[in-house]
Design an enzyme around this catalytic site. Structure first.
Site, PDB file in Angstrom:
ATOM      1  N   GLN A  82       3.988  75.197 -44.894  1.00 52.13           N
ATOM      2  CA  GLN A  82       4.031  74.797 -45.977  1.00 52.13           C
ATOM      3  C   GLN A  82       2.672  75.776 -46.908  1.00 52.13           C
ATOM      4  OE1 GLN A  82       2.930  70.676 -46.466  1.00 52.13           O
ATOM      5  NE2 GLN A  82       2.755  70.687 -48.504  1.00 52.13           N
ATOM      6  N   ASP A 132      12.213  78.152 -58.201  1.00 53.67           N
ATOM      7  CA  ASP A 132      11.048  78.727 -57.498  1.00 53.67           C
ATOM      8  C   ASP A 132      11.045  80.135 -58.143  1.00 53.67           C
ATOM      9  OD1 ASP A 132       9.877  80.213 -55.492  1.00 53.67           O
ATOM     10  OD2 ASP A 132      10.342  78.811 -54.246  1.00 53.67           O
ATOM     11  N   ILE A 133      10.094  80.699 -58.416  1.00 56.39           N
ATOM     12  CA  ILE A 133       9.998  81.969 -59.074  1.00 56.39           C
ATOM     13  C   ILE A 133       9.868  83.120 -58.088  1.00 56.39           C
ATOM     14  CG2 ILE A 133       8.954  81.202 -61.120  1.00 56.39           C
ATOM     15  CD1 ILE A 133       6.100  82.284 -60.240  1.00 56.39           C
ATOM     16  N   HIS A 140       7.125  68.970 -51.262  1.00 52.39           N
ATOM     17  CA  HIS A 140       7.931  69.566 -52.211  1.00 52.39           C
ATOM     18  C   HIS A 140       9.358  69.795 -51.285  1.00 52.39           C
ATOM     19  CE1 HIS A 140       5.395  72.995 -50.851  1.00 52.39           C
ATOM     20  NE2 HIS A 140       6.720  73.742 -50.774  1.00 52.39           N
ATOM     21  N   PHE A 141      10.553  69.891 -51.885  1.00 50.34           N
ATOM     22  CA  PHE A 141      11.782  70.061 -51.248  1.00 50.34           C
ATOM     23  C   PHE A 141      12.426  71.382 -51.659  1.00 50.34           C
ATOM     24  CE2 PHE A 141      10.880  65.532 -51.026  1.00 50.34           C
ATOM     25  CZ  PHE A 141      11.374  65.331 -49.779  1.00 50.34           C
ATOM     26  N   HIS A 142      12.794  72.330 -50.908  1.00 53.61           N
ATOM     27  CA  HIS A 142      13.659  73.546 -51.353  1.00 53.61           C
ATOM     28  C   HIS A 142      14.974  73.163 -51.131  1.00 53.61           C
ATOM     29  CE1 HIS A 142      10.026  76.269 -50.689  1.00 53.61           C
ATOM     30  NE2 HIS A 142       9.546  75.292 -49.955  1.00 53.61           N
TER      31      HIS A 142
END
Length: 137
Positions: free
Chosen positions: A96, A33-34, A102-104
């Protein structure tokens, strides 16, 4: 809601936008993740076009969670963390922000988390963390 194949994650899957990838196969992509909430914050996404977890085919969901677990184990080892927060937000009302499921995976304790997408992370530092996780895979 109709899936938008121009969302940022769909474009990353097609290699139209860059990502610091740590894992990829025919069905799933994991990348850094940026705008991380903590150092090492990683995203795991199925390549299937699904907006939320509820839209994802059961087989794709099952396979994706297997890769989530694999990446989490690598993060724990590579980053020497004691805890990983797993977060999956389904729908804008739940927070979201990208309309692709997506999964963090966030290495930390819940008390150390910063607000998501508040600040751009140091890209060089993120790349170093990515290499450590990839090496553990």
């Amino acid at each position: 809601m109709v899936y938008d194949d121009q969302n940022i994650f769909a474009r990353i899957i097609r290699n139209e936008l860059p990502a610091i990838k740590i894992y990829e196969d025919d069905h799933v992509l994991a990348f850094m993740d940026i705008m991380p909430q903590a150092e090492g914050h990683t995203l795991v996404i199925p390549k299937s076009p699904a907006i939320t977890l509820l839209d994802l085919a059961p087989e794709a969901a099952a396979y994706t969670i297997q890769i989530v677990q694999k990446v989490a184990k690598a993060m724990e080892q590579a980053l020497e963390v004691k805890g990983i927060v797993l977060m999956q937000l389904s729908g804008a009302a739940a927070g979201q922000t990208v309309p692709h499921v997506h999964f963090h995976l966030i290495p930390s304790s819940i008390h150390e988390l910063g607000k998501h997408a508040l600040h751009m992370g140091d890209q060089e530092k993120i790349k170093v963390l990515a290499e450590k996780i990839k090496a553990a895979l």
